[in-house]
Each structure stands twice: as structure tokens, then as C-alpha cells.
Design a protein around this motif. Structure first.
Motif, PDB file in Angstrom:
ATOM      1  N   SER A  71      25.062  28.148  62.506  1.00 14.44           N
ATOM      2  CA  SER A  71      25.837  27.525  63.585  1.00 14.44           C
ATOM      3  C   SER A  71      25.390  26.138  64.016  1.00 14.44           C
ATOM      4  O   SER A  71      26.171  25.419  64.649  1.00 14.44           O
ATOM      5  CB  SER A  71      25.814  28.447  64.820  1.00 14.44           C
ATOM      6  OG  SER A  71      24.483  28.681  65.248  1.00 14.44           O
ATOM      7  N   GLU A  72      24.170  25.717  63.731  1.00 17.81           N
ATOM      8  CA  GLU A  72      23.677  24.471  64.309  1.00 17.81           C
ATOM      9  C   GLU A  72      24.065  23.243  63.493  1.00 17.81           C
ATOM     10  O   GLU A  72      24.114  23.269  62.262  1.00 17.81           O
ATOM     11  CB  GLU A  72      22.158  24.514  64.453  1.00 17.81           C
ATOM     12  CG  GLU A  72      21.698  25.452  65.547  1.00 17.81           C
ATOM     13  CD  GLU A  72      20.243  25.239  65.905  1.00 17.81           C
ATOM     14  OE1 GLU A  72      19.801  24.077  65.989  1.00 17.81           O
ATOM     15  OE2 GLU A  72      19.546  26.255  66.103  1.00 17.81           O
ATOM     16  N   GLY A 130      25.265  24.046  68.852  1.00 21.90           N
ATOM     17  CA  GLY A 130      25.440  25.270  68.082  1.00 21.90           C
ATOM     18  C   GLY A 130      24.256  26.215  68.128  1.00 21.90           C
ATOM     19  O   GLY A 130      24.124  27.100  67.267  1.00 21.90           O
ATOM     20  N   PRO A 157      26.374  24.497  58.617  1.00 22.69           N
ATOM     21  CA  PRO A 157      26.288  25.897  58.999  1.00 22.69           C
ATOM     22  C   PRO A 157      27.470  26.708  58.467  1.00 22.69           C
ATOM     23  O   PRO A 157      28.568  26.186  58.320  1.00 22.69           O
ATOM     24  CB  PRO A 157      26.276  25.848  60.524  1.00 22.69           C
ATOM     25  CG  PRO A 157      27.045  24.609  60.859  1.00 22.69           C
ATOM     26  CD  PRO A 157      26.719  23.626  59.771  1.00 22.69           C
ATOM     27  N   ARG A 179      30.152  28.297  62.115  1.00 20.29           N
ATOM     28  CA  ARG A 179      30.020  27.404  63.263  1.00 20.29           C
ATOM     29  C   ARG A 179      30.493  28.041  64.557  1.00 20.29           C
ATOM     30  O   ARG A 179      29.959  27.797  65.629  1.00 20.29           O
ATOM     31  CB  ARG A 179      30.813  26.132  62.993  1.00 20.29           C
ATOM     32  CG  ARG A 179      30.796  25.109  64.114  1.00 20.29           C
ATOM     33  CD  ARG A 179      29.400  24.548  64.367  1.00 20.29           C
ATOM     34  NE  ARG A 179      29.443  23.352  65.177  1.00 20.29           N
ATOM     35  CZ  ARG A 179      28.392  22.763  65.690  1.00 20.29           C
ATOM     36  NH1 ARG A 179      27.179  23.250  65.470  1.00 20.29           N
ATOM     37  NH2 ARG A 179      28.509  21.664  66.400  1.00 20.29           N
TER      38      ARG A 179
END
Length: 468
Positions: free
Chosen positions: A391-392, A411, A459, A462
Motif C-alpha cells: 500500500s505505501e 498508504g 504497491p 493500494r
């Protein structure tokens, strides 16, 4: 308005002991606010399942990975069968030694840290010091923080709808595994700060802990000395969160591919002047220990400054690729296998990622010194690794300027998004203690990526930063 010092002593002490007991506080910068949030929750009646994680949405803890914070809350609020390890017989000096190994610089451990008394970078500044904040052209210096901000003419920054980019292209090749990462913000919670008397030694921007390498390249200490000498008075230099994001170095974007035999290419994006040659040579040596078949290439990119000092920078990417070459097949999720990675400094981690996303982690880090501290850093490294893979990232314009300027846009996984995990620490009393959490960081990233089927672009999820 009630602050932490406004709570009665028994309540403060109870929360401090709980957070120390589970390892729910490392640097301690975030914990006073967390204590106030949870203490308010305690006074609002019965606590429903998930209420602690929901309450923590207003906070950022970059160190602990949330699990130990939730365990501490359960000790006070009740409702969980396993409240985590106890504090019986702990040696807090040994705990501080373990924390220094994991975080990279000296770190205190104890109730005073939870209560905000660890001694952060700006805490010892003289009351009559001038204040310097970042302006449009250098620093604006004034008698007070409001005056300096007004003089700087700063305008609040925003996040952006610009998508994430992957500035380094994956090299051509018949790869068994390939990845491309983006710009990642270190997102340490204590913004860069320093102060200095004329001719003196500037205060270190580190408060209590190492920010996992995030401040090693910070210029604020040198700026404080220069400004103090110019003005003939003590000067405190304060960066805002936006200053850190705009000016602070990022994890370098990378892209690479690896064959089933472990040979391949890993490209590292370097912007501006880049790191000094010694840092690059050290990084090359680290990569050679975890993935000797990878050829490293430096690629010039347009964007914010990067740092090779950030947690396991580049060698973790190499180790992830090497693990994927051993275990994976692109497009096929692989779960419930032991992914083992040994760091360049000798720490070793074995990670299982189950189909439901839960993690089983085994750590070898020499003599343990303190189980609670090491477990806390292991869980924190797992949190950072999961966010890194899934996510980041921060958006960067084609001209190279950072577009995401708020914490929520980075994120970072929220408390409610952390999976179930178990940690087993293997004591090796006859071995020197070594950092163990960096190996965990790489092994968790590799295991999670394998479980996702090894999509190339990171990522991989996300939208999942706040989901379970």
C-alpha cells in the motif's frame, strides 16, 4: 482540554506500565497522544470489539506495528484472551541495548518514554532561542514560531490525485520474478529538528531512536549551527511534516528481474547527486551477501532525494527477488511455505504467510537480551514490510516534486489492517546479539509478495491500507 499531565498519576502509571510491558512504545513520540485516546475510550463505557483499532485511526505509530499497542489496551480495557508478554524480571538496560541494535541508535526503554519524557530533539532548547522554519527561499528566522511561520509565508500543502509512478523500468529478460517499486516516504513521526548555540554542538535530530535510518542524512543540525553563528544567538530549526516530505530523502525506487538460477539485474533509481560512493559500495556488498547473482545498475531519475540508509534499502529488494526465484511463479499465489532470509549482519528470519494473510515469524538474532523489545521491533518491521509491498507510496510529478504531503496519503497500514501474526524468538545465548528485525522486514515482504502471486508493480493493493 486535558493533556497527559492532567490525568491522575495512577492512570498515567497504569497505561505506561501496560505499554512498556507489551512493547507498545519504542521511540515514544506518539504514545502520549495514544494514551489520551485510549484513556478516553476507557471512560466511555464497555469497549466493543474493534473499538481500540477504530480509536487508533487518528494516530500514527511507525515503530510498533500497532499489535503491541492493542495488547496494552487490552490489559487495561479487557476483552482479549492473550494480553501479550509480561514484564516480570525485565532488565530495561538490556531492553535498551536490544532497541539500539534494532533501531540503529541509542534508545531508552521505560515508563518515562511512554509519558513523553525521552528527551526529543527540540526539548532542551533554550526558551529565548530564535526559531527558524523553512520558507520559500531558505529559512525564515524570528523570535517565535508564529512569527517565523508568518515571515515564511507558508501555504498548507495538499495531497493529490496524481497516480503513483514507477520511475525505473524493469530490464528485459526471461525472468522468473520481476518487481518495480515507487518512491516511499520514511514517515517517521518526530519531524526533523535541532538547535544550537553560537559555536556550539548542535542537538542531534534523533530524539529517542533511529527512525530506521530516516534522519541520517538530515541537514537540520548543520543548519542550526550555521544560523546560530550568523545571528549570534541560539537558534532552533524546526521542520514541519510537509518540510520532511518535500525535503527529506526517500527509499530509492528500484526495478529488477531474476532468473530461476538466481542471476539477474536490479536497477536502483538515484536522483540528484545521490549517495556518497562509500554508501553505494556498502550497499553493493550487502546485496552480494543476500543475492550474489544479481547485477546492480544505477539509474538516474528525476525526483526527491534518496537515501541508502533507510531500513534494508536495496538489499531487501534483492533478497525478495532471490526468495521469489526459489519459491514462486509469476501469477500463482504461494502460501504456507517457509521463506527464509538472512540479513548482511547475520540476523535470520523464517516467515510463513497463510492463505488468510496471517503470518508466522521465527527470528534468530543472537542473544535475545530482551524478548519484549525484540518482539516489538519484529512486529513493527512486519507492519512496515506489509505496507511497503501492498500500500505505501507517494506521488511525484514529472518534474520531480512530491505531490502527497499528508500522512493519510502515504498508504501506511492502519491498526485495523494488521493481520494476525505469531512471533517466536529463538535465543542464541552463545552468539553476539545482532539486528533481527531487518531480516524480518525482508522475509515478511517476500512472503506477502509470494502470497499475492508476485505482481510486478508495488504497491500491489493500494486501496488496502485501512482494510483487514
Amino acid at each position: 482540554m486535558t493533556t497527559l499531565d492532567g490525568l491522575d498519576e495512577s492512570t498515567r502509571r497504569r497505561w505506561a506500565e501496560a505499554l512498556v510491558g507489551t512493547g507498545g512504545s519504542q521511540c515514544g513520540f506518539c504514545t502520549p497522544g495514544i494514551v489520551m485516546r485510549l484513556a478516553a475510550l476507557a471512560g466511555s463505557g464497555p469497549v466493543a470489539d474493534g473499538a481500540v483499532e477504530q480509536a487508533l485511526l487518528a494516530h500514527l505509530c511507525r515503530c510498533t506495528g500497532w499489535v503491541t499497542v492493542v495488547e496494552a489496551a487490552d490489559r487495561i480495557l479487557g476483552g482479549r484472551a492473550d494480553p501479550g508478554p509480561t514484564t516480570g524480571g525485565r532488565d530495561l538496560v538490556a531492553a535498551a541495548s536490544r532497541a539500539a541494535l534494532e533501531g540503529g541508535v541509542a534508545q531508552q526503554v521505560g515508563p518515562s518514554v511512554v509519558l513523553g519524557h525521552a528527551g526529543f530533539a527540540d526539548d532542551g532548547c533554550p526558551a529565548d532561542a530564535l526559531v527558524a522554519v523553512v520558507g520559500g527561499d531558505g529559512y525564515a528566522v524570528a523570535e517565535s514560531l508564529p512569527e517565523a511561520r508568518a515571515l515564511a509565508g507558508k501555504i498548507q500543502g495538499r495531497s493529490t490525485t496524481v497516480p503513483l509512478s514507477h520511475p525505473v523500468e524493469v530490464p528485459d529478460g526471461p525472468w522468473a520474478a520481476a518487481l518495480a517499486t515507487t518512491w516511499v516516504e520514511p514517515a517517521y513521526v518526530e519531524p526533523d529538528a535541532s538547535w544550537c548555540e553560537p559555536g556550539g554542538t548542535p542537538a542531534s535530530p534523533y530524539g529517542n531512536g533511529g527512525s530506521f535510518g530516516g534522519k541520517l542524512d538530515s541537514p537540520v543540525a548543520g543548519d542550526a549551527r550555521r544560523l546560530a553563528d550568523e545571528h549570534g544567538r541560539a537558534v532552533r530549526v524546526l521542520w514541519s511534516r510537509e518540510d520532511v516530505v518535500r525535503r527529506g530523502p526517500k527509499r530509492p525506487p528500484a526495478a529488477g528481474g531474476i532468473r530461476a538460477d538466481g542471476t539477474g539485474v536490479l536497477r536502483v533509481g538515484i536522483s540528484g547527486e545521490g549517495p556518497d560512493p562509500t554508501a553505494w559500495d556498502d550497499m553493493v556488498a550487502d546485496v552480494a551477501t543476500v543475492a550474489p547473482g544479481l547485477l546492480l545498475e544505477r539509474v538516474n531519475v528525476v525526483g526527491p532525494a534518496v537515501s541508502l540508509s533507510l531500513r534494508a534499502a536495496v538489499w531487501a529488494e534483492a533478497a525478495v527477488l532471490a526468495a521469489a526465484a526459489r519459491h514462486g511463479r509469476i501469477g500463482t499465489p504461494v502460501t504456507d511455505i517457509p521463506v527464509e532470509i538472512e540479513s548482511p549482519t547475520g540476523g535470520r528470519a523464517i516467515v510463513h504467510c497463510a492463505a488468510d494473510g496471517s503470518l508466522g515469524i521465527v527470528v534468530f538474532a543472537g542473544a535475545v537480551l530482551d524478548q519484549v523489545a525484540l518482539r516489538s521491533f519484529v512486529i513493527g518491521a512486519s507492519h512496515q514490510a506489509l505496507g511497503w509491498v501492498r500500500s505505501e507510496g507517494i506521488a511525484v510529478s514529472p518534474e520531480g516534486s512530491v505531490q502527497d504531503l499528508t500522512i493519510r496519503s502515504f498508504g501506511i497500514l492502519q491498526a485495523r489492517a494488521m493481520p494476525r501474526l505469531s512471533v517466536r524468538i529463538v535465543d542464541q545465548p552463545d552468539r553476539e546479539p545482532v539486528n533481527g528485525s531487518d531480516a524480518v522486514f525482508a522475509a515478511v515482504a517476500a512472503a506477502r509478495w509470494l502470497a499475492d502471486g508476485m505482481p510486478v508493480a508495488w504497491p500491489t493493493d493500494r486501496g488496502g491500507a485501512g482494510r483487514r
